[in-house]
Scaffold this motif. Structure first.
Motif, PDB file in Angstrom:
ATOM      1  N   UNK A 195      52.618  56.278   1.578  1.00 12.44           N
ATOM      2  CA  UNK A 195      53.745  55.879   0.728  1.00 12.44           C
ATOM      3  C   UNK A 195      54.961  55.507   1.576  1.00 12.44           C
ATOM      4  N   UNK A 196      55.147  56.201   2.686  1.00 13.42           N
ATOM      5  CA  UNK A 196      56.245  55.873   3.595  1.00 13.42           C
ATOM      6  C   UNK A 196      56.044  54.479   4.184  1.00 13.42           C
ATOM      7  N   UNK A 197      54.800  54.170   4.533  1.00 10.39           N
ATOM      8  CA  UNK A 197      54.480  52.852   5.074  1.00 10.39           C
ATOM      9  C   UNK A 197      54.722  51.762   4.020  1.00 10.39           C
ATOM     10  N   UNK A 198      54.361  52.061   2.779  1.00 19.14           N
ATOM     11  CA  UNK A 198      54.615  51.113   1.686  1.00 19.14           C
ATOM     12  C   UNK A 198      56.113  50.887   1.510  1.00 19.14           C
ATOM     13  N   UNK A 199      56.895  51.926   1.732  1.00 20.17           N
ATOM     14  CA  UNK A 199      58.346  51.811   1.633  1.00 20.17           C
ATOM     15  C   UNK A 199      58.893  50.902   2.736  1.00 20.17           C
ATOM     16  N   UNK A 200      58.354  51.037   3.944  1.00 19.95           N
ATOM     17  CA  UNK A 200      58.752  50.130   5.026  1.00 19.95           C
ATOM     18  C   UNK A 200      58.467  48.676   4.645  1.00 19.95           C
ATOM     19  N   UNK A 201      57.304  48.438   4.023  1.00 12.59           N
ATOM     20  CA  UNK A 201      56.943  47.083   3.597  1.00 12.59           C
ATOM     21  C   UNK A 201      57.912  46.592   2.528  1.00 12.59           C
ATOM     22  N   UNK A 202      58.170  47.444   1.542  1.00  8.14           N
ATOM     23  CA  UNK A 202      59.076  47.070   0.446  1.00  8.14           C
ATOM     24  C   UNK A 202      60.465  46.712   0.964  1.00  8.14           C
ATOM     25  N   UNK A 203      60.941  47.457   1.966  1.00  7.89           N
ATOM     26  CA  UNK A 203      62.276  47.228   2.521  1.00  7.89           C
ATOM     27  C   UNK A 203      62.278  46.181   3.634  1.00  7.89           C
ATOM     28  N   UNK A 204      61.097  45.586   3.891  1.00 13.52           N
ATOM     29  CA  UNK A 204      60.944  44.570   4.939  1.00 13.52           C
ATOM     30  C   UNK A 204      61.400  45.110   6.307  1.00 13.52           C
ATOM     31  N   UNK A 205      60.959  46.335   6.606  1.00 11.83           N
ATOM     32  CA  UNK A 205      61.363  46.982   7.854  1.00 11.83           C
ATOM     33  C   UNK A 205      60.204  47.176   8.833  1.00 11.83           C
ATOM     34  N   UNK A 206      59.024  46.667   8.492  1.00  2.38           N
ATOM     35  CA  UNK A 206      57.915  46.719   9.460  1.00  2.38           C
ATOM     36  C   UNK A 206      58.306  45.896  10.683  1.00  2.38           C
ATOM     37  N   UNK A 207      58.064  46.464  11.854  1.00  2.00           N
ATOM     38  CA  UNK A 207      58.451  45.786  13.080  1.00  2.00           C
ATOM     39  C   UNK A 207      59.882  46.084  13.486  1.00  2.00           C
ATOM     40  N   UNK A 208      60.618  46.740  12.598  1.00  2.00           N
ATOM     41  CA  UNK A 208      62.000  47.132  12.893  1.00  2.00           C
ATOM     42  C   UNK A 208      62.108  48.645  13.030  1.00  2.00           C
ATOM     43  N   UNK A 209      61.497  49.361  12.077  1.00  2.00           N
ATOM     44  CA  UNK A 209      61.475  50.822  12.116  1.00  2.00           C
ATOM     45  C   UNK A 209      60.041  51.308  11.963  1.00  2.00           C
ATOM     46  N   UNK A 210      59.771  52.490  12.474  1.00  2.00           N
ATOM     47  CA  UNK A 210      58.494  53.151  12.209  1.00  2.00           C
ATOM     48  C   UNK A 210      58.757  54.624  11.909  1.00  2.00           C
ATOM     49  N   UNK A 211      57.766  55.278  11.331  1.00  2.00           N
ATOM     50  CA  UNK A 211      57.910  56.668  10.896  1.00  2.00           C
ATOM     51  C   UNK A 211      56.793  57.498  11.515  1.00  2.00           C
ATOM     52  N   UNK A 212      57.185  58.594  12.152  1.00  2.00           N
ATOM     53  CA  UNK A 212      56.205  59.497  12.769  1.00  2.00           C
ATOM     54  C   UNK A 212      56.325  60.879  12.124  1.00  2.00           C
ATOM     55  N   UNK A 213      55.178  61.545  11.871  1.00  2.00           N
ATOM     56  CA  UNK A 213      55.215  62.859  11.227  1.00  2.00           C
ATOM     57  C   UNK A 213      55.178  64.018  12.227  1.00  2.00           C
ATOM     58  N   UNK A 214      55.918  65.074  11.883  1.00  2.00           N
ATOM     59  CA  UNK A 214      55.833  66.356  12.581  1.00  2.00           C
ATOM     60  C   UNK A 214      55.705  67.420  11.496  1.00  2.00           C
ATOM     61  N   UNK A 215      55.020  68.520  11.816  1.00  2.00           N
ATOM     62  CA  UNK A 215      54.757  69.527  10.786  1.00  2.00           C
ATOM     63  C   UNK A 215      54.426  70.854  11.464  1.00  2.00           C
ATOM     64  N   UNK A 216      54.806  71.984  10.848  1.00  2.00           N
ATOM     65  CA  UNK A 216      54.481  73.286  11.449  1.00  2.00           C
ATOM     66  C   UNK A 216      52.984  73.525  11.614  1.00  2.00           C
TER      67      UNK A 216
END
Length: 197
Positions: free
Chosen positions: A100-121
């Motif tokens: 869903x986060x990746x879909x949000x990047x697409x919707x906001x036309x931010x692919x290639x500009x921002x990326x999202x990496x996960x961290x978790x306990x």
């Protein structure tokens, strides 16, 4: 099932302090990410907290933080850590959020500009056992989404041409450190009432 964090919410200031301590002692202290020290020292890392346990609220917070990051120059805000301390205890459920986060990047036309990496306990690499110490390279005090500028990655890789070796070096660092060494770093989430240092 409710966790201690959900039953006794941790104050936002403590969540940020815990995350800073993890960044300083583990990520920077163990050199797990050679690119983290400079933006930390320059005050270019933004810390945001979504206190809701609802998935739509976290996605709304993610949207707002992506838009805020892209609206600023990297010299002012290079990267953002968005922590979600409640309702995302299950790593696989949290990891599924990345679609869903990746879909949000697409919707906001931010692919290639921002990326999202996960961290978790409870972060777990595919093909590893849950208690494999190498999983600690991506274990943060709280479920966290790291919003990263692609241009910052490009600059960092240019300055560190053997960037592909970082992963292997991190595995070796954690194996040498061991469970006791990782525990000694004291980078888990604060228990209710604990003061973060």
């Amino acid at each position: 099932m409710r966790t201690d964090i959900e039953a006794h919410p941790v104050p936002i200031g403590t969540i940020i302090a815990d995350t800073r301590r993890w960044l300083e002692r583990a990520v920077i202290g163990l050199n797990l990410c050679p690119f983290a020290k400079a933006p930390h020292a320059k005050g270019q890392i933004h810390y945001a907290v979504c206190t809701s346990a609802a998935r739509p609220d976290l996605l709304a917070a993610l949207r707002a933080e992506l838009q805020a990051l892209i609206a600023l120059k990297a010299a002012e805000r290079d990267t953002t850590l968005l922590m979600a301390p409640q309702g995302f205890d299950d790593f696989l459920d949290f990891n599924d959020l990345l679609d869903e986060a990746d879909a949000l990047l697409t919707e906001l036309d931010l692919h290639g500009t921002l990326q999202i990496a996960p961290f978790h306990p409870r972060f777990q690499f595919a093909g590893t056992d849950e208690d494999d110490i190498t999983n600690a390279t991506n274990r943060s005090p709280y479920p966290t989404l790291h919003l990263i500028r692609e241009e910052s990655i490009d600059r960092a890789v240019a300055a560190f041409p053997e960037a592909e070796t970082i992963y292997e070096a991190n595995m070796a660092t954690l194996q040498k450190l061991g469970e006791a060494g990782w525990a000694a770093l004291d980078v888990s989430a604060s228990a209710p009432g604990r003061s973060a240092s």
